[in-house]
Design a protein around this motif. Structure first.
Motif, PDB file in Angstrom:
ATOM      1  N   THR A  80       0.767  -1.094  -0.003  1.00  0.00           N
ATOM      2  CA  THR A  80      -0.050  -0.019  -0.001  1.00  0.00           C
ATOM      3  C   THR A  80       0.952   1.209   0.193  1.00  0.00           C
ATOM      4  OG1 THR A  80      -1.740  -1.064   1.313  1.00  0.00           O
ATOM      5  CG2 THR A  80      -1.818   1.210   1.194  1.00  0.00           C
ATOM      6  N   ILE A  81       0.948   1.905  -0.954  1.00  0.00           N
ATOM      7  CA  ILE A  81       1.474   3.170  -1.143  1.00  0.00           C
ATOM      8  C   ILE A  81       0.738   4.328  -0.917  1.00  0.00           C
ATOM      9  CG2 ILE A  81       3.004   4.628  -2.987  1.00  0.00           C
ATOM     10  CD1 ILE A  81       3.744   2.009  -4.270  1.00  0.00           C
ATOM     11  N   HIS A  82       1.317   5.357  -0.117  1.00  0.00           N
ATOM     12  CA  HIS A  82       0.662   6.513   0.192  1.00  0.00           C
ATOM     13  C   HIS A  82       1.570   7.682  -0.272  1.00  0.00           C
ATOM     14  CE1 HIS A  82      -0.680   3.763   3.294  1.00  0.00           C
ATOM     15  NE2 HIS A  82      -1.785   4.614   3.563  1.00  0.00           N
ATOM     16  N   LEU A  83       1.266   8.300  -1.185  1.00  0.00           N
ATOM     17  CA  LEU A  83       1.807   9.745  -1.765  1.00  0.00           C
ATOM     18  C   LEU A  83       1.253  10.645  -1.296  1.00  0.00           C
ATOM     19  CD1 LEU A  83       1.738   8.316  -5.639  1.00  0.00           C
ATOM     20  CD2 LEU A  83       3.533   8.299  -4.007  1.00  0.00           C
ATOM     21  N   PRO A  84       2.210  11.841  -1.158  1.00  0.00           N
ATOM     22  CA  PRO A  84       2.078  13.114  -0.518  1.00  0.00           C
ATOM     23  C   PRO A  84       1.458  14.026  -1.570  1.00  0.00           C
ATOM     24  CG  PRO A  84       4.332  13.163  -0.769  1.00  0.00           C
ATOM     25  CD  PRO A  84       3.921  11.457  -1.026  1.00  0.00           C
ATOM     26  N   GLU A  85       0.979  15.195  -1.074  1.00  0.00           N
ATOM     27  CA  GLU A  85       0.580  16.132  -2.363  1.00  0.00           C
ATOM     28  C   GLU A  85       1.781  16.348  -3.314  1.00  0.00           C
ATOM     29  OE1 GLU A  85      -0.472  19.471  -0.732  1.00  0.00           O
ATOM     30  OE2 GLU A  85       1.329  20.473  -0.366  1.00  0.00           O
ATOM     31  N   TRP A  86       1.564  16.373  -4.715  1.00  0.00           N
ATOM     32  CA  TRP A  86       2.532  16.705  -5.836  1.00  0.00           C
ATOM     33  C   TRP A  86       2.512  18.191  -5.886  1.00  0.00           C
ATOM     34  CZ3 TRP A  86       2.523  14.279 -11.287  1.00  0.00           C
ATOM     35  CH2 TRP A  86       3.642  14.148 -11.666  1.00  0.00           C
ATOM     36  N   VAL A  87       3.516  18.799  -5.818  1.00  0.00           N
ATOM     37  CA  VAL A  87       3.907  20.131  -5.990  1.00  0.00           C
ATOM     38  C   VAL A  87       5.081  20.111  -6.828  1.00  0.00           C
ATOM     39  CG1 VAL A  87       4.416  22.157  -4.993  1.00  0.00           C
ATOM     40  CG2 VAL A  87       2.924  20.784  -3.799  1.00  0.00           C
ATOM     41  N   ARG A  88       4.935  20.902  -8.025  1.00  0.00           N
ATOM     42  CA  ARG A  88       5.899  21.257  -9.017  1.00  0.00           C
ATOM     43  C   ARG A  88       5.815  22.646  -9.507  1.00  0.00           C
ATOM     44  NH1 ARG A  88       7.494  17.323  -7.304  1.00  0.00           N
ATOM     45  NH2 ARG A  88       7.985  15.680  -8.332  1.00  0.00           N
ATOM     46  N   GLY A  89       7.081  23.483  -9.553  1.00  0.00           N
ATOM     47  CA  GLY A  89       6.987  24.974  -9.478  1.00  0.00           C
ATOM     48  C   GLY A  89       6.218  25.788  -8.793  1.00  0.00           C
ATOM     49  N   GLY A  90       5.900  25.315  -7.393  1.00  0.00           N
ATOM     50  CA  GLY A  90       5.097  26.057  -6.829  1.00  0.00           C
ATOM     51  C   GLY A  90       3.698  25.931  -6.977  1.00  0.00           C
ATOM     52  N   ARG A  91       3.392  25.073  -7.750  1.00  0.00           N
ATOM     53  CA  ARG A  91       1.956  24.600  -7.947  1.00  0.00           C
ATOM     54  C   ARG A  91       1.581  23.167  -7.612  1.00  0.00           C
ATOM     55  NH1 ARG A  91      -0.991  23.024 -12.673  1.00  0.00           N
ATOM     56  NH2 ARG A  91       1.103  22.854 -13.608  1.00  0.00           N
ATOM     57  N   ARG A  92       0.353  23.155  -7.080  1.00  0.00           N
ATOM     58  CA  ARG A  92      -0.133  21.705  -6.671  1.00  0.00           C
ATOM     59  C   ARG A  92      -0.614  21.103  -7.698  1.00  0.00           C
ATOM     60  NH1 ARG A  92      -4.208  21.175  -1.749  1.00  0.00           N
ATOM     61  NH2 ARG A  92      -2.438  21.946  -0.614  1.00  0.00           N
ATOM     62  N   ILE A  93       0.001  19.933  -8.002  1.00  0.00           N
ATOM     63  CA  ILE A  93      -0.631  19.126  -9.190  1.00  0.00           C
ATOM     64  C   ILE A  93      -1.501  18.100  -8.839  1.00  0.00           C
ATOM     65  CG2 ILE A  93       0.111  17.584 -11.078  1.00  0.00           C
ATOM     66  CD1 ILE A  93       2.881  19.299 -11.083  1.00  0.00           C
ATOM     67  N   MET A 139      -5.447   7.735   5.211  1.00  0.00           N
ATOM     68  CA  MET A 139      -4.463   8.768   4.524  1.00  0.00           C
ATOM     69  C   MET A 139      -3.290   8.931   5.158  1.00  0.00           C
ATOM     70  SD  MET A 139      -5.758   8.882   1.348  1.00  0.00           S
ATOM     71  CE  MET A 139      -4.864  10.175   0.539  1.00  0.00           C
ATOM     72  N   GLY A 140      -3.439   9.106   6.325  1.00  0.00           N
ATOM     73  CA  GLY A 140      -2.195   9.274   7.237  1.00  0.00           C
ATOM     74  C   GLY A 140      -1.776  10.817   6.978  1.00  0.00           C
ATOM     75  N   ILE A 141      -0.594  10.905   7.400  1.00  0.00           N
ATOM     76  CA  ILE A 141       0.306  12.135   6.779  1.00  0.00           C
ATOM     77  C   ILE A 141       1.723  11.790   6.610  1.00  0.00           C
ATOM     78  CG2 ILE A 141      -1.029  13.623   8.479  1.00  0.00           C
ATOM     79  CD1 ILE A 141       0.992  13.765  10.351  1.00  0.00           C
ATOM     80  N   HIS A 142       2.673  12.633   6.137  1.00  0.00           N
ATOM     81  CA  HIS A 142       3.897  12.563   5.507  1.00  0.00           C
ATOM     82  C   HIS A 142       4.760  13.516   6.607  1.00  0.00           C
ATOM     83  CE1 HIS A 142       2.683  10.130   2.229  1.00  0.00           C
ATOM     84  NE2 HIS A 142       3.880   9.887   2.071  1.00  0.00           N
ATOM     85  N   ILE A 143       5.679  13.076   7.252  1.00  0.00           N
ATOM     86  CA  ILE A 143       6.590  13.817   8.175  1.00  0.00           C
ATOM     87  C   ILE A 143       7.918  14.138   7.391  1.00  0.00           C
ATOM     88  CG2 ILE A 143       5.436  13.525  10.218  1.00  0.00           C
ATOM     89  CD1 ILE A 143       7.695  11.399  10.851  1.00  0.00           C
ATOM     90  N   GLU A 144       8.318  15.260   7.898  1.00  0.00           N
ATOM     91  CA  GLU A 144       9.669  15.552   6.801  1.00  0.00           C
ATOM     92  C   GLU A 144      10.880  15.549   8.022  1.00  0.00           C
ATOM     93  OE1 GLU A 144      11.797  18.854   4.049  1.00  0.00           O
ATOM     94  OE2 GLU A 144       9.801  19.089   4.652  1.00  0.00           O
TER      95      GLU A 144
END
Length: 221
Positions: A80-93, A139-144
């Protein structure tokens, strides 16, 4: 193929009499009654698909017991893969999402044993953390990772962020739903949001209390 199945009996009233009529169900062409589940009909393609999926899960479970720890670790990541939000060039994709991979053990064994893939924990920057006491579909969350190489302890409010409540119209009013599984329904939009918010606040307080107890136990140890 089962042509007919006993259906429900309906009562037809006539003066001074009650006549019971039995109606039989005839399944669509190509559908057969499932063994062990009377009244459930499947076509051959769907039956084969379900048997294949169940077989793959059984084989995957057997294979997991026979692989190396590295393969097992990768299989756990891939199942089961959880992907965080995808941001490119300052824009949420794209928004955060999750998906599963069938035969994760087979894929992991191929990547590790045959292709030479390995995980370098020193390069890990993000880590997924499940929501406390969450059910399926979490969905959980991602930590840095911190600059010193340690990992932060998530704040309960990160899991139950009120701003992530999603509002939708229903036949009887409004539904307020949160990715963690909290849901509230009311006739007014404001009430549904308020009810969901209150549930989230209660869960935040419970999580904070548990964290404080765990921290106290660690200090005593």
């Amino acid at each position: 193929m089962t042509a007919k199945e006993p259906g429900r009996k309906s009562a037809k009233r006539v003066p001074n009499k009650t006549i019971l009529e039995e109606r039989r169900f005839k399944p669509p062409k190509g559908f057969e009654e499932s063994k062990g589940m009377p009244g459930v009909y499947m076509n051959a393609d769907y039956r084969a698909y379900m048997q294949n999926m169940l077989g793959l899960k059984v084989e995957d479970a057997k294979a997991a017991a026979e692989v190396s720890p590295m393969v097992k670790a990768m299989a756990d990541e891939l199942s089961t893969i959880h992907l965080p939000e995808w941001v490119r060039g300052g824009r949420r994709i794209a928004e955060p999402t999750r998906f599963t991979i069938e035969q994760s053990v087979r894929l992991a064994q191929y990547l590790v044993d045959d292709r030479g893939w390995s995980q370098n924990l020193d390069d890990e920057r993000l880590r997924w953390v499940p929501t406390p006491n969450a059910g399926p579909g979490d969905m959980g969350i991602h930590i840095e990772r911190n600059d010193d190489g340690t990992w932060p302890t998530p704040d309960p409010e990160d899991f139950y962020d009120i701003e992530k409540i999603i509002m939708s119209k229903s036949q009887t009013g409004w539904i307020a739903a949160h990715p963690c599984g909290v849901k509230a329904e009311a006739t007014s939009k404001a009430q549904a949001h308020a009810d969901a918010s209150q549930k989230l606040l209660s869960m935040i307080e419970i999580a904070k209390t548990l964290n404080e107890k765990e921290a106290s136990t660690d200090d005593e140890a």
